[in-house]
Design a protein around this motif. Structure first.
Motif, PDB file in Angstrom:
ATOM      1  N   SER A 436       0.800  -1.229   0.000  1.00 38.66           N
ATOM      2  CA  SER A 436       0.000   0.000   0.000  1.00 38.66           C
ATOM      3  C   SER A 436       0.836   1.284   0.000  1.00 38.66           C
ATOM      4  N   VAL A 437       0.908   1.972   1.146  1.00 37.07           N
ATOM      5  CA  VAL A 437       1.526   3.298   1.216  1.00 37.07           C
ATOM      6  C   VAL A 437       3.042   3.281   1.024  1.00 37.07           C
ATOM      7  N   LEU A 438       3.650   2.105   0.989  1.00 37.71           N
ATOM      8  CA  LEU A 438       5.087   2.017   0.716  1.00 37.71           C
ATOM      9  C   LEU A 438       5.349   1.690  -0.748  1.00 37.71           C
ATOM     10  N   SER A 439       4.330   1.869  -1.576  1.00 38.27           N
ATOM     11  CA  SER A 439       4.448   1.508  -2.983  1.00 38.27           C
ATOM     12  C   SER A 439       3.737   2.550  -3.835  1.00 38.27           C
ATOM     13  N   ASN A 440       3.841   2.365  -5.145  1.00 39.17           N
ATOM     14  CA  ASN A 440       3.003   3.104  -6.087  1.00 39.17           C
ATOM     15  C   ASN A 440       1.575   2.624  -5.862  1.00 39.17           C
ATOM     16  N   MET A 441       0.741   3.463  -5.276  1.00 35.89           N
ATOM     17  CA  MET A 441      -0.596   3.027  -4.872  1.00 35.89           C
ATOM     18  C   MET A 441      -1.421   2.536  -6.060  1.00 35.89           C
ATOM     19  N   ARG A 442      -1.254   3.146  -7.209  1.00 30.20           N
ATOM     20  CA  ARG A 442      -2.025   2.700  -8.376  1.00 30.20           C
ATOM     21  C   ARG A 442      -1.703   1.251  -8.703  1.00 30.20           C
ATOM     22  N   LEU A 443      -0.422   0.906  -8.714  1.00 30.18           N
ATOM     23  CA  LEU A 443      -0.029  -0.458  -9.035  1.00 30.18           C
ATOM     24  C   LEU A 443      -0.560  -1.426  -7.981  1.00 30.18           C
ATOM     25  N   SER A 444      -0.443  -1.062  -6.704  1.00 29.47           N
ATOM     26  CA  SER A 444      -0.924  -1.945  -5.630  1.00 29.47           C
ATOM     27  C   SER A 444      -2.441  -2.069  -5.655  1.00 29.47           C
ATOM     28  N   ILE A 445      -3.132  -0.991  -5.981  1.00 27.72           N
ATOM     29  CA  ILE A 445      -4.593  -1.040  -6.092  1.00 27.72           C
ATOM     30  C   ILE A 445      -4.997  -1.976  -7.226  1.00 27.72           C
ATOM     31  N   GLU A 446      -4.357  -1.852  -8.370  1.00 25.66           N
ATOM     32  CA  GLU A 446      -4.698  -2.727  -9.489  1.00 25.66           C
ATOM     33  C   GLU A 446      -4.460  -4.191  -9.123  1.00 25.66           C
ATOM     34  N   GLN A 447      -3.353  -4.452  -8.458  1.00 22.55           N
ATOM     35  CA  GLN A 447      -3.048  -5.841  -8.088  1.00 22.55           C
ATOM     36  C   GLN A 447      -4.108  -6.394  -7.132  1.00 22.55           C
ATOM     37  N   HIS A 448      -4.521  -5.616  -6.163  1.00 20.98           N
ATOM     38  CA  HIS A 448      -5.540  -6.057  -5.225  1.00 20.98           C
ATOM     39  C   HIS A 448      -6.895  -6.242  -5.894  1.00 20.98           C
ATOM     40  N   VAL A 449      -7.276  -5.280  -6.724  1.00 21.14           N
ATOM     41  CA  VAL A 449      -8.576  -5.363  -7.399  1.00 21.14           C
ATOM     42  C   VAL A 449      -8.635  -6.603  -8.285  1.00 21.14           C
ATOM     43  N   GLN A 450      -7.559  -6.868  -9.006  1.00 23.92           N
ATOM     44  CA  GLN A 450      -7.541  -8.054  -9.881  1.00 23.92           C
ATOM     45  C   GLN A 450      -7.602  -9.328  -9.045  1.00 23.92           C
ATOM     46  N   TRP A 451      -6.900  -9.362  -7.919  1.00 23.10           N
ATOM     47  CA  TRP A 451      -6.919 -10.549  -7.057  1.00 23.10           C
ATOM     48  C   TRP A 451      -8.327 -10.776  -6.508  1.00 23.10           C
ATOM     49  N   ILE A 452      -8.957  -9.728  -6.013  1.00 29.11           N
ATOM     50  CA  ILE A 452     -10.307  -9.846  -5.461  1.00 29.11           C
ATOM     51  C   ILE A 452     -11.295 -10.282  -6.533  1.00 29.11           C
ATOM     52  N   SER A 453     -11.201  -9.687  -7.720  1.00 32.39           N
ATOM     53  CA  SER A 453     -12.107 -10.039  -8.818  1.00 32.39           C
ATOM     54  C   SER A 453     -11.922 -11.493  -9.235  1.00 32.39           C
ATOM     55  N   ASP A 454     -10.660 -11.923  -9.333  1.00 30.38           N
ATOM     56  CA  ASP A 454     -10.387 -13.331  -9.680  1.00 30.38           C
ATOM     57  C   ASP A 454     -10.918 -14.268  -8.602  1.00 30.38           C
ATOM     58  N   CYS A 455     -10.784 -13.878  -7.341  1.00 35.89           N
ATOM     59  CA  CYS A 455     -11.247 -14.702  -6.236  1.00 35.89           C
ATOM     60  C   CYS A 455     -12.763 -14.873  -6.296  1.00 35.89           C
ATOM     61  N   ILE A 456     -13.479 -13.793  -6.514  1.00 36.26           N
ATOM     62  CA  ILE A 456     -14.939 -13.867  -6.593  1.00 36.26           C
ATOM     63  C   ILE A 456     -15.364 -14.751  -7.763  1.00 36.26           C
ATOM     64  N   GLU A 457     -14.627 -14.655  -8.858  1.00 38.46           N
ATOM     65  CA  GLU A 457     -14.919 -15.498 -10.023  1.00 38.46           C
ATOM     66  C   GLU A 457     -14.701 -16.978  -9.684  1.00 38.46           C
ATOM     67  N   TYR A 458     -13.615 -17.264  -8.997  1.00 33.42           N
ATOM     68  CA  TYR A 458     -13.303 -18.634  -8.596  1.00 33.42           C
ATOM     69  C   TYR A 458     -14.409 -19.190  -7.696  1.00 33.42           C
TER      70      TYR A 458
END
Length: 539
Positions: A436-458
């Motif tokens: 999160s705050v120790l990173s480029n937030m956009r990149l970390s947000i995209e990674q989390h959103v994709q993980w959550i979306s993939d999880c819900i799909e699974y």
């Protein structure tokens, strides 16, 4: 068994927050055929960039790396003006995202979530808004942001001031004209560092009240050309950023892999100078041992202290502006434009609160232990209840009616910063325990959103009605995050990283310091192994 409110409109997913996270999550969910509703407290989208409109507000990640990476259409249609974009440009960008992907029809503005309670029998979340509206969803995603809950300043009689008081975290949308006024700014973190130079240009006189001097590096901001944001340049930057601990772009081989103290003093100085001229947060990656307490960190501190003395003409003022008592990086590194130079102006006075603390605010101004300073306007740049504040503001209750604030009474505990044991089907975007705050937030947000979306799909494909982090997995991740952080300087500072800026908040280092690549690999491995560390409930 939890006590829940009667169900209202029902969705697959309810998302709280319409900033970067909420907008991208809505786009992802909708593209996968999921019904979703985004609830947003403000009367517009943008999250942090909707509220923080103070003079000089801008991102400390370069614009082209702060832009979403999921759409070529968006890349082609949008052009950034500056290397580090100002708040109006970022807000305009996020509004363009909302319009380009027709997101507004699923976003409910002016809606504050009062409570969210898990219905164990139905495997659904029941949410209640400040207006008493009830909604339900199988999943609830808190996309409330890491720096979105302002911290209440602990200053005696603050409300007694007769003039206007402005907060950087909720700046008037019409702006403020300080021309001819005596202005006081309390706070010299990132918001204060950005606002102070511009307020000084307007005010008849500016008093800056500094409790703690921070380490600051220059932005070297400049206008961007079309070549700076060509498709080729964007693709290269995004690819390089994936391999960087901070999630920002470096040229291949540019990161120095040699420990600082294995080089000569001249070689270290040259590397610090190169990154100083490059500008921005990349100074933190000068050497692989810089973030470990010891000689390398002290060498960086000495370099930055020297720069202050070069920029500030009055040696006494330069000394007050020099950080003391904590390592470089243990507090958020600030990125500035003309901050130190501002203290060379005749209309700016630096008040050292370490020597003369604020006693109280009066109708006429600010009374320190030494003197009363009369003011026409007061600006509070006093920061945020970071990482957990926005989550704590909602009455979130999981299994057995247990409140999240109760589960986190001794500090936040998550699995991967994404999930909390005892709170099924609840996800947090860039939550505690993630980079999160120790990173480029956009990149970390995209990674989390994709993980959550993939999880819900699974879960849908495997007819699973709930997912919940196990206690064992959560405790293992918390222990790992603490172990990774322990040798670094990060837990050492009294900062919002550890919650010590908020009286009574447990002192826990909240982000994950292991770096973007290692964290992404851990998340991908958990998913690839059928969501190892989670308890899955079949339909």
């Amino acid at each position: 068994m939890s006590t829940v409110s009667p169900a209202g409109p029902d969705y697959d997913v309810i998302v709280v927050g319409a900033g970067y996270s909420g907008l991208y999550l809505l786009h992802q969910l909708r593209s996968r055929g999921r019904s979703a509703r985004v609830l947003e407290a403000a009367d517009g989208v943008g999250g942090t960039w909707y509220w923080n409109r103070y003079p000089g507000a801008r991102c400390d990640i370069e614009s082209v790396e702060y832009a979403f990476s999921f759409s070529e259409e968006l890349d082609k249609d949008w052009r950034w003006n500056e290397r580090y974009s100002a708040q109006p440009d970022i807000l305009a960008y996020l509004n363009t995202v909302a319009d380009t992907f027709d997101l507004r029809r699923d976003i409910q503005l002016n809606t504050t979530v009062s409570s969210a309670c898990y219905d164990e029998a139905a495997h659904r979340w029941r949410l209640v808004t400040q207006h008493g509206e009830r909604l339900s969803g199988q999943f609830c995603v808190m996309a409330t942001g890491c720096l979105s809950k302002p911290k209440t300043p602990d200053i005696a009689r603050l409300d007694s001031f007769a003039g206007p008081t402005y907060y950087t975290s909720s700046w008037p949308h019409q702006g403020v004209d300080f021309t001819g006024q005596r202005v006081g700014v309390i706070g010299t973190g990132s918001s204060g560092v950005q606002a102070i130079p511009l307020i000084a240009e307007q005010a008849a006189h500016l008093h800056v009240f500094q409790r703690t001097a921070n380490y600051i590096v220059p932005a070297h901001n400049h206008q961007l050309t079309d070549e700076d944001q060509s498709q080729e340049e964007l693709a290269a930057r995004r690819s390089n950023a994936l391999d960087c601990p901070l999630g920002v772009a470096f040229e291949p081989g540019e990161l120095n892999q040699v420990p600082a103290m294995e080089l000569t003093a001249e070689q270290r100085e040259a590397e610090f100078e190169r990154l100083w001229r490059r500008g921005g947060l990349t100074m933190m990656l000068a050497f692989p041992d810089l973030l470990l307490e010891g000689e390398a960190n002290e060498a960086a501190a000495a370099f930055l202290r020297k720069k202050i003395k070069e920029k500030v003409r009055d040696p006494a003022v330069a000394e007050i502006l020099t950080p003391k008592g904590f390592p470089v990086g243990s507090k958020r590194l600030c990125v500035d434009t003309n901050y130190y130079e501002t203290f060379n102006r005749n209309n700016v006075t630096l008040v050292d609160l370490a020597a003369t603390p604020i006693d109280r605010v009066t109708p006429a101004g600010v009374h320190t232990s030494a003197v009363e300073i009369e003011l026409d306007a007061l600006v509070m740049a006093t920061g945020f209840d970071a990482m957990t504040g926005a989550l704590a503001a909602v009455d979130i209750r999981g299994r057995g009616g247990v409140a999240l604030n109760q589960a986190w009474a001794e500090g936040p505990r998550t699995y991967l910063g994404l999930s909390v044991a005892g709170f099924p089907n609840l996800f947090t975007v860039t939550g505690p325990g993630s980079p999160s705050v120790l990173s480029n937030m956009r990149l970390s947000i995209e990674q989390h959103v994709q993980w959550i979306s993939d999880c819900i799909e699974y879960l849908s494909e495997h007819r699973i009605v709930s997912i919940e982090a196990t206690d064992e997995a959560q405790e293992s991740w918390v222990a790992h995050a603490a172990e990774v952080a322990a040798p670094t300087v990060y837990p050492r500072g009294a900062s919002w990283y550890t919650g010590t800026n908020v009286p009574g908040k447990p002192r826990v280092f909240m982000p994950y310091i292991g770096g973007v690549p290692a964290y992404r690999e851990a998340c991908e491995k958990v998913a690839a192994e059928g969501y190892r560390g989670f308890a899955l409930t079949p339909a």
